[in-house]
Design a protein around this motif. Sequence first.
Motif, PDB file in Angstrom:
ATOM      1  N   CYS A  63      14.601   2.830 -16.450  1.00 58.02           N
ATOM      2  CA  CYS A  63      15.416   1.645 -16.170  1.00 58.02           C
ATOM      3  C   CYS A  63      14.941   0.860 -14.955  1.00 58.02           C
ATOM      4  CB  CYS A  63      16.871   2.058 -15.938  1.00 58.02           C
ATOM      5  SG  CYS A  63      17.666   2.796 -17.377  1.00 58.02           S
ATOM      6  N   MET A  64      14.492   1.566 -13.937  1.00 54.03           N
ATOM      7  CA  MET A  64      14.195   0.935 -12.657  1.00 54.03           C
ATOM      8  C   MET A  64      12.783   1.235 -12.179  1.00 54.03           C
ATOM      9  SD  MET A  64      16.988  -0.544 -11.968  1.00 54.03           S
ATOM     10  CE  MET A  64      18.686  -0.479 -12.479  1.00 54.03           C
ATOM     11  N   TYR A  65      12.102   0.172 -11.784  1.00 52.47           N
ATOM     12  CA  TYR A  65      10.771   0.268 -11.193  1.00 52.47           C
ATOM     13  C   TYR A  65      10.769  -0.581  -9.932  1.00 52.47           C
ATOM     14  CZ  TYR A  65       9.238   1.941 -15.792  1.00 52.47           C
ATOM     15  OH  TYR A  65       9.084   2.655 -16.951  1.00 52.47           O
ATOM     16  N   HIS A  66      10.140  -0.087  -8.891  1.00 53.93           N
ATOM     17  CA  HIS A  66      10.059  -0.835  -7.637  1.00 53.93           C
ATOM     18  C   HIS A  66       8.609  -0.813  -7.172  1.00 53.93           C
ATOM     19  CE1 HIS A  66      11.756  -2.758  -4.125  1.00 53.93           C
ATOM     20  NE2 HIS A  66      11.150  -1.894  -3.334  1.00 53.93           N
ATOM     21  N   ILE A  67       8.046  -1.976  -6.933  1.00 47.93           N
ATOM     22  CA  ILE A  67       6.665  -2.110  -6.491  1.00 47.93           C
ATOM     23  C   ILE A  67       6.639  -2.060  -4.968  1.00 47.93           C
ATOM     24  CG2 ILE A  67       4.655  -3.630  -6.441  1.00 47.93           C
ATOM     25  CD1 ILE A  67       5.677  -4.733  -9.171  1.00 47.93           C
ATOM     26  N   VAL A  68       5.797  -1.176  -4.434  1.00 51.30           N
ATOM     27  CA  VAL A  68       5.723  -0.982  -2.984  1.00 51.30           C
ATOM     28  C   VAL A  68       4.276  -0.838  -2.528  1.00 51.30           C
ATOM     29  CG1 VAL A  68       8.012   0.097  -2.849  1.00 51.30           C
ATOM     30  CG2 VAL A  68       5.997   1.538  -3.171  1.00 51.30           C
ATOM     31  N   ASP A  69       4.100  -0.891  -1.230  1.00 47.39           N
ATOM     32  CA  ASP A  69       2.819  -0.590  -0.581  1.00 47.39           C
ATOM     33  C   ASP A  69       1.655  -1.454  -1.053  1.00 47.39           C
ATOM     34  OD1 ASP A  69       3.983   1.411   0.983  1.00 47.39           O
ATOM     35  OD2 ASP A  69       3.563   2.969  -0.490  1.00 47.39           O
ATOM     36  N   ILE A  70       1.916  -2.700  -1.358  1.00 44.43           N
ATOM     37  CA  ILE A  70       0.815  -3.605  -1.667  1.00 44.43           C
ATOM     38  C   ILE A  70       0.151  -3.926  -0.326  1.00 44.43           C
ATOM     39  CG2 ILE A  70       0.112  -5.810  -2.663  1.00 44.43           C
ATOM     40  CD1 ILE A  70       1.419  -3.838  -4.669  1.00 44.43           C
ATOM     41  N   ALA A  71      -1.061  -3.433  -0.148  1.00 47.07           N
ATOM     42  CA  ALA A  71      -1.736  -3.586   1.140  1.00 47.07           C
ATOM     43  C   ALA A  71      -3.238  -3.734   0.937  1.00 47.07           C
ATOM     44  CB  ALA A  71      -1.453  -2.381   2.037  1.00 47.07           C
ATOM     45  N   VAL A  72      -3.826  -4.629   1.702  1.00 46.82           N
ATOM     46  CA  VAL A  72      -5.278  -4.810   1.731  1.00 46.82           C
ATOM     47  C   VAL A  72      -5.678  -4.898   3.200  1.00 46.82           C
ATOM     48  CG1 VAL A  72      -7.218  -6.300   1.102  1.00 46.82           C
ATOM     49  CG2 VAL A  72      -5.312  -6.001  -0.500  1.00 46.82           C
ATOM     50  N   ALA A  73      -6.667  -4.113   3.587  1.00 45.21           N
ATOM     51  CA  ALA A  73      -7.139  -4.123   4.974  1.00 45.21           C
ATOM     52  C   ALA A  73      -7.596  -5.533   5.354  1.00 45.21           C
ATOM     53  CB  ALA A  73      -8.278  -3.127   5.141  1.00 45.21           C
ATOM     54  N   PRO A  74      -7.272  -5.990   6.562  1.00 38.60           N
ATOM     55  CA  PRO A  74      -7.583  -7.359   6.972  1.00 38.60           C
ATOM     56  C   PRO A  74      -9.015  -7.834   6.706  1.00 38.60           C
ATOM     57  CG  PRO A  74      -6.128  -6.382   8.573  1.00 38.60           C
ATOM     58  CD  PRO A  74      -6.499  -5.286   7.597  1.00 38.60           C
ATOM     59  N   PRO A  75     -10.062  -7.031   6.959  1.00 35.84           N
ATOM     60  CA  PRO A  75     -11.407  -7.553   6.695  1.00 35.84           C
ATOM     61  C   PRO A  75     -11.684  -7.856   5.215  1.00 35.84           C
ATOM     62  CG  PRO A  75     -11.526  -5.576   8.075  1.00 35.84           C
ATOM     63  CD  PRO A  75     -10.112  -5.712   7.589  1.00 35.84           C
ATOM     64  N   TYR A  76     -10.837  -7.336   4.333  1.00 38.37           N
ATOM     65  CA  TYR A  76     -11.040  -7.506   2.895  1.00 38.37           C
ATOM     66  C   TYR A  76     -10.077  -8.523   2.281  1.00 38.37           C
ATOM     67  CZ  TYR A  76     -13.859  -3.334   3.454  1.00 38.37           C
ATOM     68  OH  TYR A  76     -14.822  -2.441   3.863  1.00 38.37           O
ATOM     69  N   GLN A  77      -9.156  -9.025   3.087  1.00 42.16           N
ATOM     70  CA  GLN A  77      -8.191  -9.997   2.581  1.00 42.16           C
ATOM     71  C   GLN A  77      -8.886 -11.308   2.247  1.00 42.16           C
ATOM     72  OE1 GLN A  77      -5.014 -10.152   5.487  1.00 42.16           O
ATOM     73  NE2 GLN A  77      -4.426  -8.035   5.089  1.00 42.16           N
ATOM     74  N   GLY A  78      -8.328 -12.028   1.284  1.00 42.84           N
ATOM     75  CA  GLY A  78      -8.891 -13.306   0.886  1.00 42.84           C
ATOM     76  C   GLY A  78     -10.010 -13.197  -0.135  1.00 42.84           C
ATOM     77  N   ASP A 112       4.752 -13.612  -1.150  1.00 44.69           N
ATOM     78  CA  ASP A 112       5.638 -14.019  -2.247  1.00 44.69           C
ATOM     79  C   ASP A 112       4.930 -14.961  -3.218  1.00 44.69           C
ATOM     80  OD1 ASP A 112       5.691 -15.891  -0.074  1.00 44.69           O
ATOM     81  OD2 ASP A 112       7.555 -16.758  -0.825  1.00 44.69           O
ATOM     82  N   LYS A 113       3.992 -15.739  -2.718  1.00 49.66           N
ATOM     83  CA  LYS A 113       3.243 -16.650  -3.603  1.00 49.66           C
ATOM     84  C   LYS A 113       2.409 -15.871  -4.615  1.00 49.66           C
ATOM     85  CE  LYS A 113       2.961 -20.347  -0.179  1.00 49.66           C
ATOM     86  NZ  LYS A 113       3.833 -19.750   0.806  1.00 49.66           N
ATOM     87  N   LEU A 114       1.827 -14.746  -4.206  1.00 52.46           N
ATOM     88  CA  LEU A 114       1.073 -13.892  -5.125  1.00 52.46           C
ATOM     89  C   LEU A 114       2.003 -13.326  -6.195  1.00 52.46           C
ATOM     90  CD1 LEU A 114      -1.396 -12.194  -6.041  1.00 52.46           C
ATOM     91  CD2 LEU A 114      -0.688 -10.487  -4.339  1.00 52.46           C
ATOM     92  N   TYR A 115       3.145 -12.824  -5.793  1.00 45.63           N
ATOM     93  CA  TYR A 115       4.063 -12.188  -6.741  1.00 45.63           C
ATOM     94  C   TYR A 115       4.620 -13.192  -7.752  1.00 45.63           C
ATOM     95  CZ  TYR A 115       3.668  -8.660  -3.114  1.00 45.63           C
ATOM     96  OH  TYR A 115       3.181  -7.769  -2.194  1.00 45.63           O
ATOM     97  N   LYS A 116       4.823 -14.432  -7.320  1.00 42.43           N
ATOM     98  CA  LYS A 116       5.288 -15.463  -8.250  1.00 42.43           C
ATOM     99  C   LYS A 116       4.277 -15.673  -9.380  1.00 42.43           C
ATOM    100  CE  LYS A 116       7.809 -19.020  -7.119  1.00 42.43           C
ATOM    101  NZ  LYS A 116       9.082 -18.740  -7.730  1.00 42.43           N
TER     102      LYS A 116
END
Length: 134
Positions: A63-78, A112-116
């Motif tokens: 019934c329930m799913y929760h997405i957590v821990d979406i993380a990217v190390a700063p040098p790899y962001q973008g 939030d823009k990514l999740y949209k």
Amino acid sequence: MNIDLSYEIPNAKEYNNLRIISGLSPKDETASEIGLRNSIFMITLRDSDKLIGMGRIIGDGGCMYHIVDIAVAPPYQGNGFGHLIMSEINKYLDNHAPKSSYVSLIADVPADKLYKKFGFDYSAPGSVGMAKRY
């Protein structure tokens, strides 16, 4: 850049290190070990052996799913790694979440823009996120 995608659980120390450098709060090591082990789904990204990105799903598997821990190390962001992580999570949910499942997440701005892009929308004003920390 040669990044390896895996569904292996990281160890608690590297998990917490990624959380901290990505701007997320650190977690107790014992709690991290338990939480990681009880994930429904996990994706990790590594540059050689170094954990540089991750995301996971927790919940009851029905019934329930929760997405957590979406993380990217700063040098790899973008570089599209957040999108890759969410694509894998979305693929898992498309293939495993029963109809009428509720999938939630708490979005930090500007993520939030990514999740949209993956169909998530704001729940307010009908409902709002709440939290209690220990």
